[in-house]
Design a protein around this motif. Structure first.
Motif, PDB file in Angstrom:
ATOM      1  N   HIS A 197       0.849  -1.202   0.000  1.00 52.39           N
ATOM      2  CA  HIS A 197       0.000   0.000   0.000  1.00 52.39           C
ATOM      3  C   HIS A 197       0.881   1.247   0.000  1.00 52.39           C
ATOM      4  N   ARG A 211      -4.393  -6.851  21.518  1.00 49.26           N
ATOM      5  CA  ARG A 211      -5.348  -7.533  22.398  1.00 49.26           C
ATOM      6  C   ARG A 211      -5.007  -9.019  22.313  1.00 49.26           C
ATOM      7  N   LEU A 223      -5.589 -13.128  22.872  1.00 51.43           N
ATOM      8  CA  LEU A 223      -6.635 -14.148  22.889  1.00 51.43           C
ATOM      9  C   LEU A 223      -6.241 -15.181  23.940  1.00 51.43           C
ATOM     10  N   VAL A 238      -7.081 -15.156  13.067  1.00 52.75           N
ATOM     11  CA  VAL A 238      -8.321 -15.030  13.839  1.00 52.75           C
ATOM     12  C   VAL A 238      -8.700 -13.551  13.899  1.00 52.75           C
ATOM     13  N   GLY A 239      -9.936 -13.233  13.475  1.00 47.70           N
ATOM     14  CA  GLY A 239     -10.376 -11.834  13.395  1.00 47.70           C
ATOM     15  C   GLY A 239     -10.341 -11.399  11.940  1.00 47.70           C
ATOM     16  N   VAL A 289      -6.464  -5.248   9.465  1.00 46.24           N
ATOM     17  CA  VAL A 289      -5.109  -5.755   9.732  1.00 46.24           C
ATOM     18  C   VAL A 289      -5.011  -7.213   9.268  1.00 46.24           C
ATOM     19  N   ALA A 290      -6.053  -7.995   9.528  1.00 46.34           N
ATOM     20  CA  ALA A 290      -6.070  -9.389   9.065  1.00 46.34           C
ATOM     21  C   ALA A 290      -5.946  -9.448   7.546  1.00 46.34           C
ATOM     22  N   ASP A 298      -4.549  -7.203   5.624  1.00 41.19           N
ATOM     23  CA  ASP A 298      -3.178  -6.809   5.257  1.00 41.19           C
ATOM     24  C   ASP A 298      -2.235  -8.014   5.334  1.00 41.19           C
ATOM     25  N   ARG A 353     -18.214 -13.973  13.963  1.00 36.87           N
ATOM     26  CA  ARG A 353     -19.604 -13.632  13.648  1.00 36.87           C
ATOM     27  C   ARG A 353     -19.921 -13.915  12.175  1.00 36.87           C
ATOM     28  N   ASP A 406     -21.383  -8.985   9.588  1.00 37.18           N
ATOM     29  CA  ASP A 406     -20.664  -8.314  10.678  1.00 37.18           C
ATOM     30  C   ASP A 406     -19.175  -8.164  10.376  1.00 37.18           C
ATOM     31  N   ALA A 451     -15.555  -7.121   9.880  1.00 35.99           N
ATOM     32  CA  ALA A 451     -14.932  -5.896  10.399  1.00 35.99           C
ATOM     33  C   ALA A 451     -14.117  -5.160   9.336  1.00 35.99           C
ATOM     34  N   THR A 454     -13.186  -3.099   5.942  1.00 34.50           N
ATOM     35  CA  THR A 454     -13.968  -2.041   5.301  1.00 34.50           C
ATOM     36  C   THR A 454     -14.183  -2.382   3.820  1.00 34.50           C
ATOM     37  N   SER A 462      -5.665 -11.492  15.212  1.00 34.15           N
ATOM     38  CA  SER A 462      -5.727 -10.119  14.718  1.00 34.15           C
ATOM     39  C   SER A 462      -7.017  -9.526  15.257  1.00 34.15           C
ATOM     40  N   GLY A 522     -10.429   3.745  13.192  1.00 39.01           N
ATOM     41  CA  GLY A 522     -10.300   4.788  12.183  1.00 39.01           C
ATOM     42  C   GLY A 522      -9.044   4.629  11.347  1.00 39.01           C
ATOM     43  N   PHE A 523      -8.838   5.612  10.475  1.00 39.04           N
ATOM     44  CA  PHE A 523      -7.763   5.536   9.481  1.00 39.04           C
ATOM     45  C   PHE A 523      -6.732   6.621   9.774  1.00 39.04           C
TER      46      PHE A 523
HETATM   47  P1  NAP Z   1     -10.742  -4.363  14.091  1.00 37.45           P
HETATM   48  O1  NAP Z   1     -11.160  -3.728  12.825  1.00 37.45           O
HETATM   49  O2  NAP Z   1     -11.300  -3.851  15.360  1.00 37.45           O
HETATM   50  O3  NAP Z   1     -11.064  -5.940  13.949  1.00 37.45           O
HETATM   51  C1  NAP Z   1     -10.898  -6.810  15.037  1.00 37.45           C
HETATM   52  C2  NAP Z   1     -11.422  -8.197  14.679  1.00 37.45           C
HETATM   53  O4  NAP Z   1     -11.119  -9.058  15.790  1.00 37.45           O
HETATM   54  C3  NAP Z   1     -12.922  -8.287  14.470  1.00 37.45           C
HETATM   55  O5  NAP Z   1     -13.188  -9.193  13.449  1.00 37.45           O
HETATM   56  C4  NAP Z   1     -13.419  -8.821  15.825  1.00 37.45           C
HETATM   57  O6  NAP Z   1     -14.598  -9.551  15.737  1.00 37.45           O
HETATM   58  C5  NAP Z   1     -12.286  -9.781  16.145  1.00 37.45           C
HETATM   59  N1  NAP Z   1     -12.232 -10.142  17.547  1.00 37.45           N
HETATM   60  C6  NAP Z   1     -12.141  -9.330  18.630  1.00 37.45           C
HETATM   61  N2  NAP Z   1     -12.070 -10.049  19.761  1.00 37.45           N
HETATM   62  C7  NAP Z   1     -12.116 -11.359  19.388  1.00 37.45           C
HETATM   63  C8  NAP Z   1     -12.071 -12.587  20.081  1.00 37.45           C
HETATM   64  N3  NAP Z   1     -11.959 -12.612  21.419  1.00 37.45           N
HETATM   65  N4  NAP Z   1     -12.146 -13.740  19.383  1.00 37.45           N
HETATM   66  C9  NAP Z   1     -12.257 -13.710  18.045  1.00 37.45           C
HETATM   67  N5  NAP Z   1     -12.296 -12.585  17.319  1.00 37.45           N
HETATM   68  C10 NAP Z   1     -12.226 -11.412  17.983  1.00 37.45           C
HETATM   69  O7  NAP Z   1      -9.166  -4.311  14.328  1.00 37.45           O
HETATM   70  P2  NAP Z   1      -7.905  -4.217  13.351  1.00 37.45           P
HETATM   71  O8  NAP Z   1      -8.033  -5.072  12.148  1.00 37.45           O
HETATM   72  O9  NAP Z   1      -6.761  -4.424  14.265  1.00 37.45           O
HETATM   73  O10 NAP Z   1      -7.897  -2.698  12.874  1.00 37.45           O
HETATM   74  C11 NAP Z   1      -7.740  -1.605  13.808  1.00 37.45           C
HETATM   75  C12 NAP Z   1      -8.089  -0.294  13.118  1.00 37.45           C
HETATM   76  O11 NAP Z   1      -7.096   0.030  12.150  1.00 37.45           O
HETATM   77  C13 NAP Z   1      -9.416  -0.343  12.356  1.00 37.45           C
HETATM   78  O12 NAP Z   1     -10.066   0.884  12.481  1.00 37.45           O
HETATM   79  C14 NAP Z   1      -8.966  -0.557  10.926  1.00 37.45           C
HETATM   80  O13 NAP Z   1      -9.894  -0.141   9.953  1.00 37.45           O
HETATM   81  C15 NAP Z   1      -7.699   0.264  10.891  1.00 37.45           C
HETATM   82  N6  NAP Z   1      -6.829  -0.206   9.791  1.00 37.45           N
HETATM   83  C16 NAP Z   1      -7.070   0.302   8.561  1.00 37.45           C
HETATM   84  C17 NAP Z   1      -6.330  -0.147   7.496  1.00 37.45           C
HETATM   85  C18 NAP Z   1      -6.613   0.389   6.118  1.00 37.45           C
HETATM   86  O14 NAP Z   1      -7.401   1.297   5.969  1.00 37.45           O
HETATM   87  N7  NAP Z   1      -5.993  -0.143   5.101  1.00 37.45           N
HETATM   88  C19 NAP Z   1      -5.345  -1.120   7.671  1.00 37.45           C
HETATM   89  C20 NAP Z   1      -5.125  -1.622   8.942  1.00 37.45           C
HETATM   90  C21 NAP Z   1      -5.893  -1.157  10.011  1.00 37.45           C
HETATM   91  P3  NAP Z   1     -15.984  -8.958  16.271  1.00 37.45           P
HETATM   92  O15 NAP Z   1     -16.384  -7.952  15.246  1.00 37.45           O
HETATM   93  O16 NAP Z   1     -16.846 -10.146  16.355  1.00 37.45           O
HETATM   94  O17 NAP Z   1     -15.685  -8.329  17.628  1.00 37.45           O
END
Ligand code: NAP
Length: 553
Positions: A159, A212, A214, A255-256, A260-261, A263, A302, A306, A308, A310, A408, A453-454
């Motif tokens: 990216h 976070r 697990l 997982v998740g 980030v997952a 990426d 989920r 649902d 996560a 975008t 993740s 957020g971004f």
């Molecule tokens: P996230 O978007 O909050 O996603 C977390 C994921 O973990 C969700 O699928 C959530 O599921 C799952 N999860 C949480 N607790 C869990 C558990 N105990 N067991 C299983 N699954 C669990 O987090 P992220 O991917 O780390 O991203 C963080 C932020 O950075 C976000 O705002 C993201 O958009 C941003 N970001 C943006 C970009 C981009 O724009 N290219 C790139 C990287 C990151 P549930 O929904 O069921 O809770």
């Protein structure tokens, strides 16, 4: 030829303020801004002036006639945000309300001095906002010798356009009144109290550095880890160069299913020859060339509705990678489609519905999106050899063989020494950025609002904090620093002789770009020693500059 916002939209809203006809929404003052996945241009209102293209720090905007084929879905996506005007003229010509720049009322005891801790997007946007005012001084402290936080160590190497925001950040470092104290750790080399002795205010923009965790059996076995560690590894973060990443099995599981997952899954399944043209770390590239991974499962607890991740990231991923679903998950997508009412969820589900099925033979390393999979335990004795899920909402179990299992599931803020911390929320307690119960202390970015957020979301977040800080300064609520202006540099150099300043960062940056040659944007240094050697090539400040710094000029 209306302009179109595409995948790398960072949502910092610069385009909103540049647009002369207010055709980009949601704007930072509109209710939908905080939750929007990107910003959208109204194709009927756009006057094709291109002002937004120049303002966008990440090159996300182009005229619709100049899009690559994989960007074409963004034409419809931008238009879909707006109502159809049916022959009537769209309601344009209303200038977007520009946030008032904070007006600093100068005081006889010298200019406003602010220490910012951290150098990622929230820190740099806060510095930018403060330096709109004549005479303000901002010193940015960062524990690594290189700045820009997650833009350098978090944005995936494929990216590169997103990383272009560093051009804006570099411009901020050249503003009068800006100082870098890189390779200086607050809490080790200088304390919170030291910073308050030398500044009117300290603004923490330190992000949410922890994962976070697990808590299931088997986490901690070799072959288990977190996606964020792997992101740091392939981005060349010096603390993660030796991270063991088990790529010797044909399957990896994440997982998740947030961005980030996506990426990590993308990098694990991208052709290494394509990655070799990016700034991916050399150690990761070598490991990826030897990788046996043929499938990455992204497991969500989920349902598809649902998800996560975008929509822009899903569109980008499916344009370049083979992404599939099991037949049972396709069935879930159809069920969710029958009930989805909001346009964003429907859009995501429609894309998922068009994906291939996992039953078809794979032609290249691929990504499988899986749903209703709650992790129960990791399998294996000496190392991970699989994962067992509970099918969410039932007692049924599903086992999957895998050599690498990464969680993740989001980030978490870490307590800052001498600053209040809300352990349950993982943030510093604050009101609009003003830290509760700690006069002169402020926060911006993920440590203020949590890890959402971004990159560009941090611009309005930081602006809000700066408004509060300046209001406090103007009201006389901030203590005048006890130390003289020139004393800070002497103090920090005494405690950390290897500090890196703006010139040092410029030298590191130039050396990395040179190492990239014609084929790569840069080859990063991955050891602190190499970074410091490169920084030492920076031109030394002249006698006059040193004298001015000592006198605080
Ligand atoms: P996230 O978007 O909050 O996603 C977390 C994921 O973990 C969700 O699928 C959530 O599921 C799952 N999860 C949480 N607790 C869990 C558990 N105990 N067991 C299983 N699954 C669990 O987090 P992220 O991917 O780390 O991203 C963080 C932020 O950075 C976000 O705002 C993201 O958009 C941003 N970001 C943006 C970009 C981009 O724009 N290219 C790139 C990287 C990151 P549930 O929904 O069921 O809770």
């Amino acid at each position: 030829m209306p302009h179109v916002i595409t995948q790398s939209c960072c949502s910092d809203g610069s385009c909103v303020y540049a647009c002369p006809v207010n055709c980009i929404h949601p704007s930072p003052d509109e209710p939908g801004f905080a939750t929007a996945e990107m910003l959208y241009i109204d194709p009927q209102a756009c006057v094709d002036c291109g002002a937004c293209v120049s303002a966008c720090p990440v090159g996300a905007i182009a005229p619709d006639s100049r899009l690559e084929s994989k960007q074409l879905p963004f034409i419809e996506l931008n238009a879909a945000f707006y109502p159809k005007y049916e022959g009537k003229l769209p309601p344009t010509s209303k200038l977007a309300p520009v946030l008032d720049a904070p007006v600093v009322h100068s005081r006889p005891d010298g200019p406003l001095r602010v220490a910012i801790v951290g150098s990622g997007p929230a820190a740099m946007y806060a510095a930018d906002e403060l330096l709109t005012q004549e005479g303000v001084e901002v010193n940015v402290f960062e524990k690594l010798p290189t700045p820009y936080g997650l833009v350098r160590a978090g944005v995936a190497p494929d990216h590169q356009t997103t990383k272009r925001v560093t051009t804006l950040f570099d411009r901020i470092t050249r503003k009068r009144g800006f100082g870098f104290y890189l390779n200086v750790e607050v809490g080790t080399h200088v304390s919170h109290a030291d910073l308050l002795d030398h500044h009117h205010a300290v603004l923490y923009a330190v992000g949410a550095p922890n994962d976070r965790r697990l808590d299931v059996e088997g986490m901690g076995l070799p072959g288990s880890g977190t996606a964020t560690e792997v992101v740091a590894w392939f981005n060349g973060h010096p603390d993660f160069t030796d991270l063991p990443v088990a790529l010797d099995h044909e399957r990896a599981v994440i997982v998740g299913n947030g961005n980030v997952a996506l990426d990590v899954a993308r990098i694990l399944t991208t052709d290494p020859d394509a990655l070799a043209r990016t700034d991916v770390s050399d150690h990761a590239l070598a490991a990826l060339r030897d990788s046996k991974v043929r499938e990455v499962e992204i497991a969500a607890r989920r349902r598809p509705a649902d998800s996560a991740f975008t929509l822009p990231e899903l569109i980008g991923l499916t344009a370049t990678h083979e992404v599939v679903l099991d037949a049972a998950d396709h069935e879930l997508v159809q069920q969710d489609l029958a009930h989805a009412t909001d346009a964003l969820t429907r859009n995501k589900l429609e894309i998922l519905a068009k994906l291939g099925t996992a039953e078809a033979p794979a032609t290249r390393p691929r990504i499988r999106l899986a749903y209703q999979s709650t992790p129960h335990r990791l399998l294996g004795t000496d190392r991970v050899d699989g994962i067992e899920f509970t099918v969410t909402g039932s007692t049924e179990r599903r086992r999957l063989a895998a050599g690498l299992v990464l969680t993740s599931i989001g980030y978490r803020g870490k307590a800052i020494r001498d600053v209040p911390f809300d352990d349950a929320a993982g943030v510093v307690p604050n009101e609009r950025g003003r830290v509760t119960g700690a006069p002169g202390t402020y926060v911006a970015g993920w440590i203020k609002r949590g890890p959402t957020g971004f990159i560009g979301t941090n611009k309005s977040c930081a602006a809000q904090t700066v408004h509060e800080l300046v209001a406090d300064y103007n009201a006389g609520a901030l203590r005048t620093p006890s130390a003289r202006r020139g004393d800070l540099d002497r103090l920090v150099r005494r405690r950390q002789p290897d500090l890196v300043d703006v010139a040092g960062w410029k030298a590191i940056d130039a050396a990395e770009v040179a190492r990239g040659g014609d084929d790569r944007p840069r080859v990063k240094f991955t050891s602190i020693g190499d970074m410091l050697t490169a920084a030492a090539d920076a031109p030394k400040p002249s006698l006059r500059q040193r004298l001015l710094a000592t006198l605080g000029g």
